[in-house]
Design a protein around this motif. Structure first.
Motif, PDB file in Angstrom:
ATOM      1  N   GLN A 198       0.806  -1.255   0.102  1.00  0.00           N
ATOM      2  CA  GLN A 198       0.183  -0.048  -0.071  1.00  0.00           C
ATOM      3  C   GLN A 198       0.995   1.186  -0.062  1.00  0.00           C
ATOM      4  O   GLN A 198       0.314   2.323  -0.720  1.00  0.00           O
ATOM      5  N   LEU A 199       1.900   1.018   0.738  1.00  0.00           N
ATOM      6  CA  LEU A 199       2.803   2.319   0.673  1.00  0.00           C
ATOM      7  C   LEU A 199       3.461   2.741  -0.763  1.00  0.00           C
ATOM      8  O   LEU A 199       3.375   3.820  -1.158  1.00  0.00           O
ATOM      9  N   ASN A 200       3.784   1.540  -1.732  1.00  0.00           N
ATOM     10  CA  ASN A 200       4.145   1.615  -2.961  1.00  0.00           C
ATOM     11  C   ASN A 200       3.288   2.515  -3.661  1.00  0.00           C
ATOM     12  O   ASN A 200       3.555   3.056  -4.695  1.00  0.00           O
ATOM     13  N   LEU A 201       1.806   2.436  -3.326  1.00  0.00           N
ATOM     14  CA  LEU A 201       0.865   3.099  -4.258  1.00  0.00           C
ATOM     15  C   LEU A 201       1.008   4.615  -4.213  1.00  0.00           C
ATOM     16  O   LEU A 201       0.301   5.333  -4.982  1.00  0.00           O
ATOM     17  N   VAL A 202       1.531   5.124  -2.860  1.00  0.00           N
ATOM     18  CA  VAL A 202       1.460   6.296  -2.690  1.00  0.00           C
ATOM     19  C   VAL A 202       2.881   7.104  -2.419  1.00  0.00           C
ATOM     20  O   VAL A 202       2.905   8.352  -2.012  1.00  0.00           O
ATOM     21  N   LYS A 203       3.677   6.409  -2.766  1.00  0.00           N
ATOM     22  CA  LYS A 203       5.141   6.686  -2.548  1.00  0.00           C
ATOM     23  C   LYS A 203       5.614   7.985  -3.126  1.00  0.00           C
ATOM     24  O   LYS A 203       6.656   8.615  -2.634  1.00  0.00           O
ATOM     25  N   ASP A 204       5.052   8.344  -4.229  1.00  0.00           N
ATOM     26  CA  ASP A 204       5.437   9.510  -5.110  1.00  0.00           C
ATOM     27  C   ASP A 204       4.462  10.952  -4.849  1.00  0.00           C
ATOM     28  O   ASP A 204       4.862  11.714  -5.325  1.00  0.00           O
ATOM     29  N   ASP A 205       3.614  10.749  -3.525  1.00  0.00           N
ATOM     30  CA  ASP A 205       2.733  11.730  -3.281  1.00  0.00           C
ATOM     31  C   ASP A 205       3.668  12.509  -2.328  1.00  0.00           C
ATOM     32  O   ASP A 205       3.945  12.115  -1.068  1.00  0.00           O
ATOM     33  N   LYS A 206       3.791  13.839  -2.585  1.00  0.00           N
ATOM     34  CA  LYS A 206       4.861  14.823  -1.815  1.00  0.00           C
ATOM     35  C   LYS A 206       4.085  15.005  -0.473  1.00  0.00           C
ATOM     36  O   LYS A 206       4.941  15.635   0.234  1.00  0.00           O
ATOM     37  N   LYS A 207       2.938  15.046  -0.401  1.00  0.00           N
ATOM     38  CA  LYS A 207       2.030  15.275   0.829  1.00  0.00           C
ATOM     39  C   LYS A 207       2.693  14.332   1.713  1.00  0.00           C
ATOM     40  O   LYS A 207       2.432  14.434   3.188  1.00  0.00           O
ATOM     41  N   LEU A 208       2.819  12.940   1.324  1.00  0.00           N
ATOM     42  CA  LEU A 208       3.460  11.889   2.198  1.00  0.00           C
ATOM     43  C   LEU A 208       4.865  11.520   2.256  1.00  0.00           C
ATOM     44  O   LEU A 208       5.247  10.529   2.793  1.00  0.00           O
ATOM     45  N   ALA A 209       5.600  12.577   1.870  1.00  0.00           N
ATOM     46  CA  ALA A 209       6.959  12.266   1.894  1.00  0.00           C
ATOM     47  C   ALA A 209       7.612  11.847   3.195  1.00  0.00           C
ATOM     48  O   ALA A 209       8.368  10.827   3.219  1.00  0.00           O
ATOM     49  N   PHE A 210       7.282  12.699   4.162  1.00  0.00           N
ATOM     50  CA  PHE A 210       7.672  11.990   5.580  1.00  0.00           C
ATOM     51  C   PHE A 210       7.344  10.823   6.031  1.00  0.00           C
ATOM     52  O   PHE A 210       8.114   9.797   6.623  1.00  0.00           O
ATOM     53  N   LEU A 211       6.062  10.467   5.768  1.00  0.00           N
ATOM     54  CA  LEU A 211       5.725   9.055   6.026  1.00  0.00           C
ATOM     55  C   LEU A 211       6.115   8.008   5.460  1.00  0.00           C
ATOM     56  O   LEU A 211       6.313   6.986   5.997  1.00  0.00           O
ATOM     57  N   VAL A 212       6.260   8.272   4.043  1.00  0.00           N
ATOM     58  CA  VAL A 212       6.995   7.226   3.090  1.00  0.00           C
ATOM     59  C   VAL A 212       8.285   6.984   3.853  1.00  0.00           C
ATOM     60  O   VAL A 212       8.731   5.770   3.893  1.00  0.00           O
ATOM     61  N   GLN A 213       8.947   8.094   4.245  1.00  0.00           N
ATOM     62  CA  GLN A 213      10.506   7.912   4.564  1.00  0.00           C
ATOM     63  C   GLN A 213      10.445   7.012   5.839  1.00  0.00           C
ATOM     64  O   GLN A 213      11.287   6.030   5.785  1.00  0.00           O
ATOM     65  N   GLU A 214       9.598   7.472   6.677  1.00  0.00           N
ATOM     66  CA  GLU A 214       9.471   6.622   8.137  1.00  0.00           C
ATOM     67  C   GLU A 214       9.087   5.364   7.865  1.00  0.00           C
ATOM     68  O   GLU A 214       9.674   4.329   8.440  1.00  0.00           O
ATOM     69  N   LEU A 215       8.042   4.952   7.174  1.00  0.00           N
ATOM     70  CA  LEU A 215       7.650   3.485   6.934  1.00  0.00           C
ATOM     71  C   LEU A 215       8.571   2.819   6.121  1.00  0.00           C
ATOM     72  O   LEU A 215       8.735   1.721   6.517  1.00  0.00           O
ATOM     73  N   ARG A 216       9.389   3.546   5.182  1.00  0.00           N
ATOM     74  CA  ARG A 216      10.029   2.597   4.433  1.00  0.00           C
ATOM     75  C   ARG A 216      11.303   2.226   5.068  1.00  0.00           C
ATOM     76  O   ARG A 216      11.814   1.170   5.039  1.00  0.00           O
ATOM     77  N   ALA A 217      11.680   3.096   6.068  1.00  0.00           N
ATOM     78  CA  ALA A 217      13.085   2.865   7.057  1.00  0.00           C
ATOM     79  C   ALA A 217      12.497   1.597   7.907  1.00  0.00           C
ATOM     80  O   ALA A 217      13.298   0.819   8.307  1.00  0.00           O
ATOM     81  N   GLU A 218      11.152   1.743   8.465  1.00  0.00           N
ATOM     82  CA  GLU A 218      10.821   0.602   9.312  1.00  0.00           C
ATOM     83  C   GLU A 218      10.493  -0.571   8.562  1.00  0.00           C
ATOM     84  O   GLU A 218      11.098  -1.610   9.168  1.00  0.00           O
ATOM     85  N   ILE A 219      10.316  -0.671   7.260  1.00  0.00           N
ATOM     86  CA  ILE A 219      10.009  -1.944   6.627  1.00  0.00           C
ATOM     87  C   ILE A 219      11.584  -2.628   6.166  1.00  0.00           C
ATOM     88  O   ILE A 219      11.784  -3.498   6.400  1.00  0.00           O
ATOM     89  N   ASP A 220      12.406  -1.430   5.952  1.00  0.00           N
ATOM     90  CA  ASP A 220      13.699  -2.048   5.588  1.00  0.00           C
ATOM     91  C   ASP A 220      14.496  -2.681   6.761  1.00  0.00           C
ATOM     92  O   ASP A 220      15.071  -3.741   6.470  1.00  0.00           O
ATOM     93  N   PHE A 221      14.105  -2.300   7.920  1.00  0.00           N
ATOM     94  CA  PHE A 221      14.772  -2.624   8.953  1.00  0.00           C
ATOM     95  C   PHE A 221      14.140  -3.951   9.374  1.00  0.00           C
ATOM     96  O   PHE A 221      14.941  -4.782   9.850  1.00  0.00           O
ATOM     97  N   MET A 222      12.794  -4.060   9.147  1.00  0.00           N
ATOM     98  CA  MET A 222      12.375  -5.370   9.628  1.00  0.00           C
ATOM     99  C   MET A 222      12.747  -6.409   8.527  1.00  0.00           C
ATOM    100  O   MET A 222      12.928  -7.679   8.795  1.00  0.00           O
ATOM    101  N   ARG A 223      12.840  -6.039   7.316  1.00  0.00           N
ATOM    102  CA  ARG A 223      13.416  -7.064   6.390  1.00  0.00           C
ATOM    103  C   ARG A 223      14.991  -7.634   6.434  1.00  0.00           C
ATOM    104  O   ARG A 223      14.982  -8.685   6.220  1.00  0.00           O
ATOM    105  N   GLU A 224      15.656  -6.760   7.169  1.00  0.00           N
ATOM    106  CA  GLU A 224      16.830  -7.179   7.353  1.00  0.00           C
ATOM    107  C   GLU A 224      17.293  -7.642   8.805  1.00  0.00           C
ATOM    108  O   GLU A 224      18.223  -8.383   8.972  1.00  0.00           O
ATOM    109  N   SER A 225      16.232  -7.431   9.614  1.00  0.00           N
ATOM    110  CA  SER A 225      16.321  -8.348  10.980  1.00  0.00           C
ATOM    111  C   SER A 225      16.264  -9.989  10.867  1.00  0.00           C
ATOM    112  O   SER A 225      15.690 -10.369  10.168  1.00  0.00           O
TER     113      SER A 225
END
Length: 225
Positions: A198-225
């Motif tokens: 669902q994040l990938n569907l809105v990743k280019d929306d500038k209004k959500l830039a900070f949220l996309v960045q925060e969630l992307r970091a969380e997702i990457d962390f969990m993938r690497e754990s």
């Protein structure tokens, strides 16, 4: 302000007011006001000191009631911390919430109060579907804690609810939804996959830039754990 009869609780209120005045920080209070946190009265006391005060008065509903109706930033936050959730019914919560007029207090209401009793789970879910933005924020904050404590069902449905019209939400509401979604990322791989999709569907929306960045970091962390 609501008035009460003089009794032993009045003395406790007086003691707390004296403590708040001793911890008062006028500069912080002024900064809060400039940032939009406009309370009827604000002593600028830090959360650190509020937690220390609250620790002395756990589950004292009469005191919480008095403090809430003082309508000061600190007394209202303290009320959410010390209220006796076994006595505080949904009707009283709704009554109290009519006085919530800032982002900070909405967040504290959800974190300190709504998250403390199982019977508030359904109320929190009602809150996130309210037209009142403050109620929505309080509900998401509360549900985040229930989820972290593995005390929440229908999480997948709630994840979907969080993404509905998220690009139209205020920055504050996006942050409270983000808090829930980060907790959901840690809950299960299926939820992690769903949030990423669902994040990938809105990743280019500038209004959500900070949220996309925060969630992307969380997702990457969990993938690497």
């Amino acid at each position: 302000m609501k008035f009460f009869m003089e009794d032993t609780t009045s003395a406790e209120v007086d003691n707390i007011m004296a403590l708040l005045k001793s911890y008062m920080d006028g500069e912080i209070s002024q900064q809060m006001r400039k940032s939009g946190l406009d309370y009827k009265l604000n002593f600028g006391v830090s959360m650190h000191w509020l937690r220390k005060i609250a620790a002395k008065y756990k589950n004292k509903q009469n005191l919480a009631e008095r403090l809430w109706h003082r309508e000061a930033r600190e007394t209202m936050i303290l009320a959410t911390m010390i209220a006796d959730v076994s006595l505080l019914k949904s009707e009283k919560i709704e009554e109290w919430f009519t006085m919530v007029k800032t982002n900070e207090l909405a967040e504290q209401f959800g974190v300190n109060l709504l998250s403390r009793a199982d019977n508030y789970k359904s109320l929190s879910q009602e809150f996130i579907h309210s037209d009142d933005v403050y109620k929505q924020a309080a509900g998401w904050c509360s549900l985040s804690i229930f989820l972290k404590n593995s005390e929440l069902e229908n999480v997948a449905s709630l994840v979907n609810d969080a993404f509905i019209n998220i690009n139209q939400d205020s920055v504050f509401l996006q942050r409270t939804k983000g808090r829930f979604l980060r907790a959901a990322c840690r809950h299960s791989k299926d939820l992690l996959d769903s949030i990423e999709a669902q994040l990938n569907l809105v990743k280019d929306d500038k209004k959500l830039a900070f949220l996309v960045q925060e969630l992307r970091a969380e997702i990457d962390f969990m993938r690497e754990s």
